[in-house]
Structure formats: C-alpha cells, structure tokens
Design a protein around this motif. Sequence first.
Motif, PDB file in Angstrom:
ATOM      1  N   LEU A 256       0.806  -1.215   0.000  1.00 34.04           N
ATOM      2  CA  LEU A 256       0.000   0.000   0.000  1.00 34.04           C
ATOM      3  C   LEU A 256       0.840   1.267   0.000  1.00 34.04           C
ATOM      4  O   LEU A 256       0.318   2.355  -0.260  1.00 34.04           O
ATOM      5  N   ASP A 257       2.137   1.117   0.282  1.00 37.66           N
ATOM      6  CA  ASP A 257       3.043   2.286   0.218  1.00 37.66           C
ATOM      7  C   ASP A 257       3.524   2.549  -1.208  1.00 37.66           C
ATOM      8  O   ASP A 257       4.089   3.603  -1.490  1.00 37.66           O
ATOM      9  N   ASN A 258       3.324   1.563  -2.100  1.00 31.61           N
ATOM     10  CA  ASN A 258       3.712   1.755  -3.504  1.00 31.61           C
ATOM     11  C   ASN A 258       2.767   2.731  -4.189  1.00 31.61           C
ATOM     12  O   ASN A 258       1.639   2.952  -3.739  1.00 31.61           O
ATOM     13  N   LYS A 259       3.219   3.271  -5.310  1.00 29.18           N
ATOM     14  CA  LYS A 259       2.291   3.999  -6.165  1.00 29.18           C
ATOM     15  C   LYS A 259       1.270   2.999  -6.699  1.00 29.18           C
ATOM     16  O   LYS A 259       1.610   1.853  -6.998  1.00 29.18           O
TER      17      LYS A 259
ATOM     18  N   GLY B  80      -0.155   2.635  -9.472  1.00 25.04           N
ATOM     19  CA  GLY B  80       0.123   2.093 -10.798  1.00 25.04           C
ATOM     20  C   GLY B  80       1.021   0.876 -10.727  1.00 25.04           C
ATOM     21  O   GLY B  80       0.835  -0.099 -11.473  1.00 25.04           O
ATOM     22  N   ILE B  81       2.002   0.908  -9.816  1.00 22.21           N
ATOM     23  CA  ILE B  81       2.908  -0.234  -9.643  1.00 22.21           C
ATOM     24  C   ILE B  81       2.131  -1.425  -9.089  1.00 22.21           C
ATOM     25  O   ILE B  81       2.282  -2.564  -9.552  1.00 22.21           O
ATOM     26  N   ASN B  82       1.269  -1.176  -8.106  1.00 25.20           N
ATOM     27  CA  ASN B  82       0.460  -2.263  -7.534  1.00 25.20           C
ATOM     28  C   ASN B  82      -0.467  -2.887  -8.570  1.00 25.20           C
ATOM     29  O   ASN B  82      -0.672  -4.102  -8.586  1.00 25.20           O
ATOM     30  N   LYS B  83      -1.013  -2.058  -9.432  1.00 28.42           N
ATOM     31  CA  LYS B  83      -1.885  -2.578 -10.481  1.00 28.42           C
ATOM     32  C   LYS B  83      -1.114  -3.478 -11.433  1.00 28.42           C
ATOM     33  O   LYS B  83      -1.608  -4.530 -11.859  1.00 28.42           O
ATOM     34  N   ASP B  84       0.121  -3.078 -11.752  1.00 25.58           N
ATOM     35  CA  ASP B  84       0.955  -3.920 -12.622  1.00 25.58           C
ATOM     36  C   ASP B  84       1.237  -5.263 -11.961  1.00 25.58           C
ATOM     37  O   ASP B  84       1.162  -6.322 -12.604  1.00 25.58           O
ATOM     38  N   TYR B  85       1.604  -5.217 -10.666  1.00 17.37           N
ATOM     39  CA  TYR B  85       1.870  -6.456  -9.943  1.00 17.37           C
ATOM     40  C   TYR B  85       0.625  -7.351  -9.932  1.00 17.37           C
ATOM     41  O   TYR B  85       0.716  -8.572 -10.096  1.00 17.37           O
TER      42      TYR B  85
ATOM     43  N   ILE C 245      -9.743  -8.316  -4.823  1.00 20.54           N
ATOM     44  CA  ILE C 245      -8.563  -7.445  -4.918  1.00 20.54           C
ATOM     45  C   ILE C 245      -8.719  -6.471  -6.081  1.00 20.54           C
ATOM     46  O   ILE C 245      -8.453  -5.273  -5.957  1.00 20.54           O
ATOM     47  N   GLU C 246      -9.173  -6.985  -7.204  1.00 23.80           N
ATOM     48  CA  GLU C 246      -9.318  -6.166  -8.408  1.00 23.80           C
ATOM     49  C   GLU C 246     -10.277  -5.001  -8.179  1.00 23.80           C
ATOM     50  O   GLU C 246      -9.982  -3.857  -8.538  1.00 23.80           O
ATOM     51  N   GLU C 247     -11.417  -5.281  -7.550  1.00 22.49           N
ATOM     52  CA  GLU C 247     -12.402  -4.226  -7.343  1.00 22.49           C
ATOM     53  C   GLU C 247     -11.895  -3.150  -6.398  1.00 22.49           C
ATOM     54  O   GLU C 247     -12.170  -1.959  -6.584  1.00 22.49           O
ATOM     55  N   HIS C 248     -11.133  -3.550  -5.370  1.00 22.74           N
ATOM     56  CA  HIS C 248     -10.596  -2.556  -4.443  1.00 22.74           C
ATOM     57  C   HIS C 248      -9.433  -1.788  -5.053  1.00 22.74           C
ATOM     58  O   HIS C 248      -9.330  -0.565  -4.934  1.00 22.74           O
ATOM     59  N   LEU C 249      -8.552  -2.517  -5.733  1.00 17.86           N
ATOM     60  CA  LEU C 249      -7.340  -1.906  -6.263  1.00 17.86           C
ATOM     61  C   LEU C 249      -7.632  -0.921  -7.382  1.00 17.86           C
ATOM     62  O   LEU C 249      -6.956   0.103  -7.523  1.00 17.86           O
ATOM     63  N   PHE C 250      -8.667  -1.208  -8.148  1.00 23.42           N
ATOM     64  CA  PHE C 250      -8.982  -0.363  -9.298  1.00 23.42           C
ATOM     65  C   PHE C 250     -10.170   0.565  -9.027  1.00 23.42           C
ATOM     66  O   PHE C 250     -10.708   1.175  -9.933  1.00 23.42           O
TER      67      PHE C 250
END
Length: 576
Positions: free
Chosen positions: A43-46, A48-53, A106-111
């Motif tokens: 959660l400390d990442n940007k 966009g980076i988390n979405k890529d991961y 995860i997808e729904e929260h992350l995006f």
Amino acid sequence: MSTACVNNNTKTVAKPISKTEQLEKLYRQNLVKAYQYLDSINLDNKNGINKDYYEISRKYLKKSEPILSYANKENYKSLNAPNLLRIHEEDPTDIKISKPIGYQVIEEHLFSETMDTLALARALKVTSSRLKLIEHNIALNLKDYHVLWLIRDAVVRIATTGLSNFDSPVLGNSLEESIYVLNTLHEILNIYQSNFKNKALFIEWETALKKSVELLKTDFNNLDRYTFIKKHTHKQLELLRDTKVDWSVSFPFELALNTNATSLFTKNTFNLEYFSDYKNDTTYLQTKVELGKALFNDTRFSINNNMSCATCHIKQKGFADGKVTFNQKIKRNTPTLTYSGLQKSFFLDNRSGSLEGQIVGVVNNHDEFGTDLKHIIKIVKDDKNYAKSFDSLYNRGATDMNIRHSIASYVRSLNLFNSKFDNNINGKENTLTKIEKKGFNLFMGKAACATCHFPPLFNGTVPPNFNESELEIIGVPETVENKVLDDDLGRYNVFKTEERKGAFKTPTLRNIALTAPYMHNGVYNTMEQVMDFYNKGGGKGLGLNVSHQTLPFDKLNLSEMEQQAIIAFMKTLTDY
C-alpha cells in the motif's frame, strides 16, 4: 530429463522425470509466481505499480487455472469468486456467511476510485496464504483420463465464461486471460506428447490452439464469439474425442458432459444421469420416459381430478402456462420445464435438490395438486396398465420414488437442442442472420447477459462442472411502472438468511419467445421490457432500495438497435 547426484565411484545416471512430475513443476511455477507478485503489492507503492503487480499475478493464476480448477475445485472457486458474500445454507442451524477473498475482490478494491485499504489488505493476505497452502500441498497423481478431463474443462470454461468477462468484471481482461489458459493447455499437451501414437493429431492440436489464440487477440467488443465457439471450441472437443481414442483411454464414469461430446449444443452433449437423483437406473430409459409422459398428463393425481402437470406446463407455451401466475393463490410465475432437468436445484428459490424432489413439493402444495404421494401411488397401482408397466420396468414396482423417477425422466427429455441457433452453430443450417449473430455476440460480450445466463443452457447452472445453479438478486419491481420493489423475498423464505432477500434462481432463456410473461412474478409482458430493466441496471439502477443486489447496477448503455439484436438472438433459441 534431470541428472542424479554423482560421486567419484559412480557414473552419472539420468533419471527420467515422469509426466506427473513435469505437470506438478509447471503447476508449482505458476502458483509461486502468482503469490510472489501478489506479495509485491504494498500500500506504500504507487497504485500504478500495484496494479501492474496484480495483473502479472492474475496472469499466473490463469496459467495455473486448468490444473488448479480441476485438482482443487473449492479453492479455485474461492480464489476466483466474485466480490460477494459467500453464503452456505445446509439447514436452518448451519448457515455460514463469509467475506469473499480472491482476485476479483482485490481487483475491485485496487482499481476503485475510493479504495478500502483494510479490505484490500485482508484480501491480499488471505489470497496469498491460500495460494501458498495449495502450492505446499501439491500431489496431483493424475491418470491420463484426468488430464483429458481437465483439458476439456478448460476448453468449455473459455467458451462459456471466459469470453464474457465473467471473472474479470472490472478490468475486462477475459480474452487475454483465455490466451494464458490456451498456452497452458499447449504446455500440458507437450508434456504428454509421447502419448500420441498419431503424431499428426498432436500437430492438429498445436494448430488449433494457435488459431484460437490468434482469434482472441482483438478488442473485447469486436470478438466474434459465435465463430470462436463454432470453429474453435467445437474443433477442440473433436480433437479431445480423437485423443481419447489415440491414447487408448477409457473413462471410469461420465461427468456432466458426455465423454464423446463434440459440440456444446446437442442432445448428446449432456449426461442426463448426472442430473438424476436415481443413479444408474438407465435400463429401458426411453420406455420409462414414455411412462412418465403419461403420468405427466394424468389429471387423476390432483385432489379434484382436474389438474395434471401439463395443466401448468403446456407444450405449446414452452412448457410454461402464459399466465402471470397460475391462479390467485400462487405468488410466482410458472417457469418453463424445457432444459430444466439439466440443473442441480429446483423451484425459483432453489429449495429442492432434484427433479424427483421437486415433484414432492408440487404434489403436496395445497394450491397446486393438494394431495400426497400415497394418493398417487394408489391411482397408479389401481390402474392395470400403469401397474404392469412399473412392475416390468422397476424393481419393487410402483413405489413413490419410481413414480417420481419416471416423471422426472420425461422432464429431463425436454431438451431438444433443435433451435435455429443450435442448428446453425452445429453447421446443420446456414440461416442465422447478421442481426441474430450480433445479438449473440452482444449477449456474450458487451451486454454481459452470459455472466449469469451461461451457454449452452443459458441458465444459471455454472459450467464446466454444472453442479451449482446460481441465485441472483436483481431487484425485480412489483409492477411494470418500476416504482416499487416486489415483496416476494425468494430464497430468504427458505432459511431466513438476511443476505438472501430477493434472491431467485437464474432461469433458462431457451424458448423464451414462448414463455411470457417474464420474471419470477410475471411483471413484464415483453422481452423489450426485460431488456430495458437490465439496460438500466436492475432494481438499483431504477432507484429501488435493493440490499445485496448481485446484478451490477451500472447502466449497460445498450442502444435500441443493440437491444433488438439481443432479442432477435434470444428468439433463435425456440425449439418447441
């Protein structure tokens, strides 16, 4: 090949790696990469980076899917489940409600524009832990027929759910993810390449998978799903049939789909016994079906000798009755019986687990037959023709179970797979119009109809295992004016589970042109009204207060022409 350890006194010994070990290695590699990339999300990442991961992790989940979904069905279901509460209702004293985990959560929260960091952190932790648990406990021990079954599951899953964004509702990556699955199938077949006596057959597989991948490399809304299923899915099913012969594989039993099925849309696709409560009783089945038809039409079974099964289920109306409700005492619309036998739950609230069990509910209902099984047994035994037929066809003659099995066998025969759509996708006709094909592609794609009404049955029985009939909460109104929510609470009335209020089984759309009016309460008279309801986002989209709506309530933004195309397609599903 691998090399064993060496010392000064021994020669290097080559130790062959078995096919199962190679399969486990492939499986493990994909699982490890899936949880490693998931663990990289911080959660400390940007974001966009988390979405890529996330997308890379999801890629490896999909690459593991053919093996994971076969070898570990329940865990796969959890890892790939929608972001909805999981409700298990065994009986009123054993109801379990758990928060969902897995990639869709995860997808729904992350995006999401408004991220719930606590819910995301929990989903990441539990999902990763589940993947690690699976990876640490791999023990495949698959026989050749298991391998063919898991390949078939993957082929059917792509065609029935993978083309529709069923499990990628936010990102809409289903086509790309289907390519990952096809690439894994290619890797699996490579592992088993030595099984092929006919090397040309292996090359056919390579060519077929490559062509499928190429067709999927397109925009989601532009994919010709009709052509994909007709020319690619069915080709792969044919290759599976040929591979079974080439490998000299015998199957110990049949699952929902018949082993030799080469199309999703024929009477030979499904194993009717799989859906029966009366296993292994297929001797003289056609004669039992004819007997069941006679019982189905017999009015003597009702308390007043004036009602048969056929009174409410009229052949010319697609085995529905054309009424809002059969009478003023009955609250729900009469559903079609066509294709109803190819599911695992019955009644609009799923309260019965078999057709044989469903018959008991109808017989005992005071507002329907208003009698009991003892009365029916007496009628049958007192009828010399019936009694003789049961004595010759069944052990123990005219028992209540045998009577119910005969009627259920007749109902399970009402699956013609002889509609205009079936005959076209099977190559028997070439009469499907451009608008009808477009309607099917919209149904499977942009309109998201197929995320609940799964082909080939176009109901809520989930492929490829066909062992669960889904319930949905869509917010059906009380009247056609769409102002007030209908007061029928559906599944809630069975176990009083709050989260099930307004939940109803997803019915088949086959023969829908014959079965108006529509919805569980018969509120809509036309398919145009039904399409308008879904296009606006169901009950919530209409502004109604619908707790726990499972239907996405965003507008579909379908044009009038697109809605008419979908209706045109649905009309091609008529075969009565």
